[in-house]
Structures are given as structure tokens and as C-alpha cells.
Scaffold this active site. Structure first.
Site, mmCIF file in Angstrom:
data_model
loop_
_atom_site.group_PDB
_atom_site.id
_atom_site.type_symbol
_atom_site.label_atom_id
_atom_site.label_comp_id
_atom_site.label_asym_id
_atom_site.label_seq_id
_atom_site.Cartn_x
_atom_site.Cartn_y
_atom_site.Cartn_z
ATOM 1 N N THR A 87 0.870 -1.180 0.000
ATOM 2 C CA THR A 87 0.000 0.000 0.000
ATOM 3 C C THR A 87 0.904 1.226 0.000
ATOM 4 O O THR A 87 1.613 1.480 0.979
ATOM 5 C CB THR A 87 -0.917 0.015 1.224
ATOM 6 O OG1 THR A 87 -1.768 -1.127 1.186
ATOM 7 C CG2 THR A 87 -1.780 1.264 1.245
ATOM 8 N N LYS A 162 -7.649 1.232 -2.750
ATOM 9 C CA LYS A 162 -7.228 0.855 -1.399
ATOM 10 C C LYS A 162 -7.288 2.051 -0.453
ATOM 11 O O LYS A 162 -7.773 1.949 0.681
ATOM 12 C CB LYS A 162 -5.806 0.284 -1.435
ATOM 13 C CG LYS A 162 -5.198 -0.044 -0.066
ATOM 14 C CD LYS A 162 -5.939 -1.155 0.654
ATOM 15 C CE LYS A 162 -5.386 -1.438 2.033
ATOM 16 N NZ LYS A 162 -4.056 -2.079 2.014
ATOM 17 N N LYS A 237 -0.838 5.177 8.626
ATOM 18 C CA LYS A 237 -0.152 5.301 7.333
ATOM 19 C C LYS A 237 -1.169 5.442 6.194
ATOM 20 O O LYS A 237 -1.048 6.322 5.333
ATOM 21 C CB LYS A 237 0.723 4.076 7.096
ATOM 22 C CG LYS A 237 1.295 3.972 5.687
ATOM 23 C CD LYS A 237 1.837 2.574 5.410
ATOM 24 C CE LYS A 237 2.052 2.364 3.916
ATOM 25 N NZ LYS A 237 2.476 0.985 3.594
#
Length: 290
Positions: A87, A162, A237
């Protein structure tokens, strides 16, 4: 299929192990982590990708992805697919895709949802961006490592999906934890709260599948002292990535921004690092209105 696998940590190791169990020939490399059973270890990242039809990377961030891709791409066979399951920011995903295409390769950005449990069980969801031909090449591997793979569009589309998904997840987990903390103060039994909300308009994945209240709903990290299935610092994050993307796209995301701020405080100032992201519930339990 001959597969190179770079990054064999908590997520990469079970993913690679599942490929081996399915009969694929996997050569791996990781700076620190040991090789899963059946994965042949290489002495370098470049060595792990020689002759591979597909190279899968699972790395911590976009900067590391760019550095690793610069090492891998010259060593890969023409026509092979570089499939990044990390990611990372959309810009890094697109930069690596351009670099791969210039070298005669195909690239996919294919981040995953499902956490360590999904990686071990082979039930991940892959959201992929890149050429249709690359997606079709890697699809048999996605079918081993996960239960769903969606081709979202061109380069960067997987990361975009995502980032949007996990912004929703961060916001709904906070709202779920807030609701349990409020229910406690109103004297409502947690199980009754779950029984109502999980079958009513307030239902969500955070409530129904990953309930943050211990002893309520299906087994979740809350039932294991909030040991991470998905660590709070990883949620932070992803929320930061969502806000970076929102700023670049001039998108108004007030709930995402607030979720990022709350997880930042939780991780950096309130002992949340190393806990599951659902440990926002005990944080809120202790707090009053002020």
C-alpha cells in the site's frame, strides 16, 4: 508459474507460502525475514526475479518500492509482470509502472485488504491497477492468495481503491468505538448493542466482522488483548496516504482528515503503537466529553 517474491514479512510470508502449496515455483528475498517453507531464498532481490514470469513485491512504503523497483526491473525478463501488493502513494505506483513499461515489462499496483489473517487463509481481496493483460497473467496467483480480485483501471487505480477503502474503514472504526463508549455510559449492554446495530442501519464491517468490543460478535483482535490483526500505525499510514491523495486531487475529506488526526494522536502520543487499530475503543472508554 515461476514467481519472484520480494518482501516476506507478516503479509508476504503467508502469501508466498500459499503459492508454494498451490504448486508454484517461488524464489524469495527479504532483508530480515526468514524464508517460508518451500520458498527458495536468493542472495539478492535481483537474484530472486531472474526467469520469473511474475514478480510480487510487498514493501513498507512508496520510497522503498521505487528503490527496489529500480533494482528489479533491469533484472526481469521482457514481458514479465511486476505486481506490487504494497500500500503506497498513487504517484509511486504510477512512476514504477512507467519505468516497467519503458523496460518492456508490465506492471500492476495490486494492494490487498484482509490483513494477516486473510493472507494466511488465502482470503485477501486484491484491487489492481494496470494493463488488462497483466491482470489476466497474475489472476491465477490472486485466486490462490485471495478470494476476490478486481481490475480497477489503469496504473494507480488499485492504490486509489485501497486508499478510499481504508479511509472508510478508519472512519467507521472510530464511529463504532464511539458508539460502544456512548452505549456504556448510557447503561446499554454491549451484546444488546451489537445485536441491534449488526442487523440495523448502523451495521458495517467494523461492527459485524471486526467488532472492537471484547466478547462480542465474531473473534477479533479485541478478544486477544488488541494484538494487531491490522496495527494502528498501519491505519495511520493509510489515512495519511488518503489525505495526501485528497490534497493532490483537491477533494474535501473532513471525516478522513479527522480520522487521520485521531489515529495520529493515538499512535504517537497515547500508546497505540503496536496495538490493533480497533484499540481505539479502550482509548475512548477512558475519555469524557472534554
Amino acid at each position: 508459474m515461476k514467481v519472484g517474491f520480494i518482501g516476506l514479512g507478516n503479509m508476504g510470508a503467508p502469501m508466498a507460502a500459499n503459492l508454494v502449496k498451490a504448486g508454484h515455483d517461488v524464489t524469495g528475498y527479504d532483508v530480515h525475514a526468514p524464508m517460508p517453507e518451500g520458498v527458495v531464498g536468493a542472495i539478492s532481490a535481483a537474484g530472486a526475479v531472474k526467469g520469473a514470469e511474475v514478480v510480487i513485491t510487498m514493501l513498507p512504503n512508496g520510497a522503498i518500492l521505487r528503490d527496489v523497483a529500480a533494482e528489479l526491473i533491469p533484472a526481469m525478463e521482457k514481458g514479465a509482470v511486476l505486481c506490487d501488493c504494497s500500500t503506497v502513494d498513487v504517484a509511486s505506483a504510477r512512476a514504477v509502472a512507467e519505468q516497467a513499461a519503458a523496460a518492456g515489462l508490465m506492471a500492476l499496483d495490486a494492494p490487498v485488504s484482509g490483513g494477516v489473517g486473510g493472507a494466511a487463509a488465502g482470503t485477501l481481496t486484491f484491487m489492481a491497477g494496470g494493463p488488462e493483460a497483466a491482470f489476466e497473467t497474475v489472476k491465477p496467483l490472486f485466486d490462490v492468495m485471495g478470494r476476490k480480485a478486481v481490475h480497477c483501471g489503469g496504473a494507480g487505480a488499485g492504490q486509489a481503491a485501497k486508499i478510499c477503502n481504508n479511509m472508510i474503514l478508519g472512519v467507521t472504526m472510530i464511529a463504532t468505538c464511539e458508539a460502544f463508549a456512548l452505549a456504556d455510559k448510557l447503561g446499554l449492554d454491549r451484546q444488546k448493542m451489537f445485536d441491534v446495530v449488526s442487523t440495523s442501519s448502523g451495521q458495517s464491517w467494523s461492527m459485524n466482522t471486526y467488532c472492537p468490543a471484547p466478547g462480542v460478535g465474531p473473534q477479533s483482535p479485541a478478544d486477544n488483548d488488541y494484538k494487531p490483526g491490522f496495527a494502528a500505525e498501519l491505519m495511520l499510514k493509510d489515512l495519511r496516504l488518503s489525505q495526501e491523495a485528497a490534497e493532490g486531487a483537491d477533494a474535501d475529506t473532513p471525516m478522513g482528515a479527522l480520522a487521520a488526526l485521531l489515529y495520529e494522536r493515538f499512535v504517537e502520543d497515547e500508546g497505540g503503537r503496536g496495538l490493533d487499530f480497533s484499540a481505539m475503543l479502550p482509548r475512548l472508554e477512558k475519555r469524557g466529553r472534554g
